[in-house]
Enzyme design. Structure first.
Site, short mmCIF file in Angstrom:
data_model
loop_
_atom_site.label_atom_id
_atom_site.label_comp_id
_atom_site.label_asym_id
_atom_site.label_seq_id
_atom_site.Cartn_x
_atom_site.Cartn_y
_atom_site.Cartn_z
N VAL A 60 37.08 11.94 -2.67
CA VAL A 60 37.23 11.64 -1.24
C VAL A 60 36.86 10.19 -0.88
O VAL A 60 37.05 9.77 0.25
CB VAL A 60 36.44 12.62 -0.33
CG1 VAL A 60 37.03 14.02 -0.41
CG2 VAL A 60 34.96 12.62 -0.65
N TYR A 83 42.64 19.62 -7.07
CA TYR A 83 42.27 20.83 -6.32
C TYR A 83 43.50 21.71 -6.04
O TYR A 83 44.32 21.92 -6.91
CB TYR A 83 41.57 20.47 -5.00
CG TYR A 83 40.57 19.37 -5.13
CD1 TYR A 83 39.43 19.57 -5.87
CD2 TYR A 83 40.78 18.14 -4.54
CE1 TYR A 83 38.50 18.56 -6.01
CE2 TYR A 83 39.85 17.13 -4.67
CZ TYR A 83 38.72 17.34 -5.40
OH TYR A 83 37.82 16.36 -5.53
N SER A 122 34.46 12.75 -6.25
CA SER A 122 34.81 13.77 -7.26
C SER A 122 35.44 13.21 -8.52
O SER A 122 35.63 13.95 -9.48
CB SER A 122 35.75 14.81 -6.65
OG SER A 122 35.00 15.66 -5.82
N LYS A 178 33.54 14.02 -11.55
CA LYS A 178 33.46 15.37 -12.14
C LYS A 178 33.87 15.41 -13.61
O LYS A 178 33.23 16.10 -14.41
CB LYS A 178 34.23 16.37 -11.29
CG LYS A 178 33.48 16.71 -10.00
CD LYS A 178 34.30 17.55 -9.05
CE LYS A 178 33.45 17.94 -7.84
NZ LYS A 178 34.24 18.20 -6.65
N TYR A 187 23.84 15.44 -8.50
CA TYR A 187 25.24 15.52 -8.05
C TYR A 187 25.53 14.45 -6.97
O TYR A 187 26.53 13.73 -7.06
CB TYR A 187 25.53 16.93 -7.52
CG TYR A 187 26.90 17.07 -6.93
CD1 TYR A 187 28.03 17.13 -7.74
CD2 TYR A 187 27.08 17.12 -5.54
CE1 TYR A 187 29.30 17.23 -7.20
CE2 TYR A 187 28.35 17.22 -4.99
CZ TYR A 187 29.45 17.28 -5.81
OH TYR A 187 30.71 17.37 -5.27
N1 GLN Z 1 30.65 14.12 -2.74
C1 GLN Z 1 31.79 14.87 -2.29
C2 GLN Z 1 31.39 16.27 -1.89
O1 GLN Z 1 30.70 16.89 -2.60
C3 GLN Z 1 32.83 14.90 -3.35
C4 GLN Z 1 34.05 15.71 -2.94
C5 GLN Z 1 35.35 15.09 -3.34
O2 GLN Z 1 35.45 13.92 -3.70
N2 GLN Z 1 36.40 15.85 -3.25
O3 GLN Z 1 31.79 16.76 -0.88
#
Ligand code: GLN
Length: 305
Positions: free
Chosen positions: A259, A241, A61, A64, A189
């Site tokens: 993550v 988040y 993420s 993003k 994505y």
């Molecule tokens: N690729 C991960 C997902 O879409 C990214 C989520 C994250 O890093 N919080 O679940």
């Protein structure tokens, strides 16, 4: 600075035991929770790094903000805002429990999965390969690393198992928020999440965002200042988040987690920080990474509040 970073690293190592590596993407379960690195770029582009600062990990993420930037550059802020809202959701990154009957732009923001997936459709390019290539180019440029590439194993692992993201993409389609083929959008994505980077790359991107879009090493205005402001604002309210409020209190800077264990933190006008430690807390944020940022925030008086 070096001593402060070394102390933060050593005193936060213990938190790796309380965290867990992500395992819902099978390939990420192979990460070593003991890995821990920090890179900081501060005054006059001075780089200081400790620990596993050069170990590659996937952005997840942390990409993003890059997707948001690319969409802003390609389509402008009005179009971006007409598709994806700007309010914090207070919910997990992959939540789909919107309270209304229909999914609306007000329910999502660019830092949660649904918002980021939607924004992939706004990147210019005749094909989805071209859209991803543009995103990778911008990420390479800002990270100062032309060799950035996709970790194919992580990409395929998520593509095979990412049914929740698939559900989110089809929900966007069901409510008319994306028109294109959902699988193609998801492919951009998943690839984006699988871009491999290290702490230095994250610190360089953050340093550009900290300097209103200007690369202080070259003097080049890489992204328009108003877009750096847009991204920093959204990272402040939603980058961690449903842990963003706590992070604002304890650290107090725009930041984005992933993550894969990465955290990118922007200290406006002063610093770009990249941290990596894959032991995550329950919200999917690097636990040793957050603890280290809390220490750095106090020692370096980083909070913008
Ligand atoms: N690729 C991960 C997902 O879409 C990214 C989520 C994250 O890093 N919080 O679940």
């Amino acid at each position: 600075m070096r001593k402060i970073l070394e102390d933060a690293l050593e005193s936060c190592r213990k938190y790796a035991e309380e965290g867990r590596v992500a395992n819902y993407i099978p390939e990420l379960a192979k990460s070593d929770p003991a890995e821990f690195g920090i890179a900081v770029i501060s005054d006059a582009c001075h780089l200081e790094c400790v620990g596993d600062y050069d170990k590659p990990f996937t952005m997840q993420s942390v990409v993003k903000p890059m997707i948001l930037l690319m969409a802003l550059i390609d389509k402008g802020a009005d179009r971006v805002r007409s598709l994806v809202g700007v309010e914090a959701t207070g919910k997990p990154f992959d939540a789909f429990n919107y309270s209304d009957q229909a999914l609306k732009r007000e329910h999502i923001n660019p830092m949660i999965n649904t918002g980021a997936i939607a924004l992939c459709t706004l990147i210019n390019g005749d094909t989805y390969e071209e859209k991803f290539a543009r995103l990778l180019d911008l990420t390479r440029k800002m990270a100062g690393d032309e060799a950035l590439s996709v970790d194919e194993d992580v990409y395929l692992s998520e593509k095979m198992t990412g049914n929740k993201n698939r559900a989110l993409a089809y929900m966007l389609k069901a409510y008319g928020m994306i028109e294109d083929d959902a699988e193609s959008v998801l492919d951009v994505y998943f690839r984006a999440c699988s871009i491999k980077i290290n702490c230095i790359g994250l610190a360089k991107i953050a340093y550009i965002l900290a300097n209103r879009g200007k690369d202080s090493r070259t003097g080049e205005q890489v992204i328009p200042p108003e877009y750096a402001r847009y991204v920093n604002a959204i990272m402040t309210t939603s980058g961690m988040y449903d842990g963003s409020g706590e992070f604002a209190l304890n650290v107090g800077v725009p930041a984005k987690s992933g993550v894969g264990g990465g955290i990118m933190a922007v200290v406006p006008n002063r610093m770009g920080i990249g941290i990596y430690s894959p032991a995550l807390d329950k919200k999917g944020n690097s636990l040793p990474g957050i603890k280290a940022l809390e220490i750095l925030s106090e020692k370096l008086e980083m909070s913008i509040f």
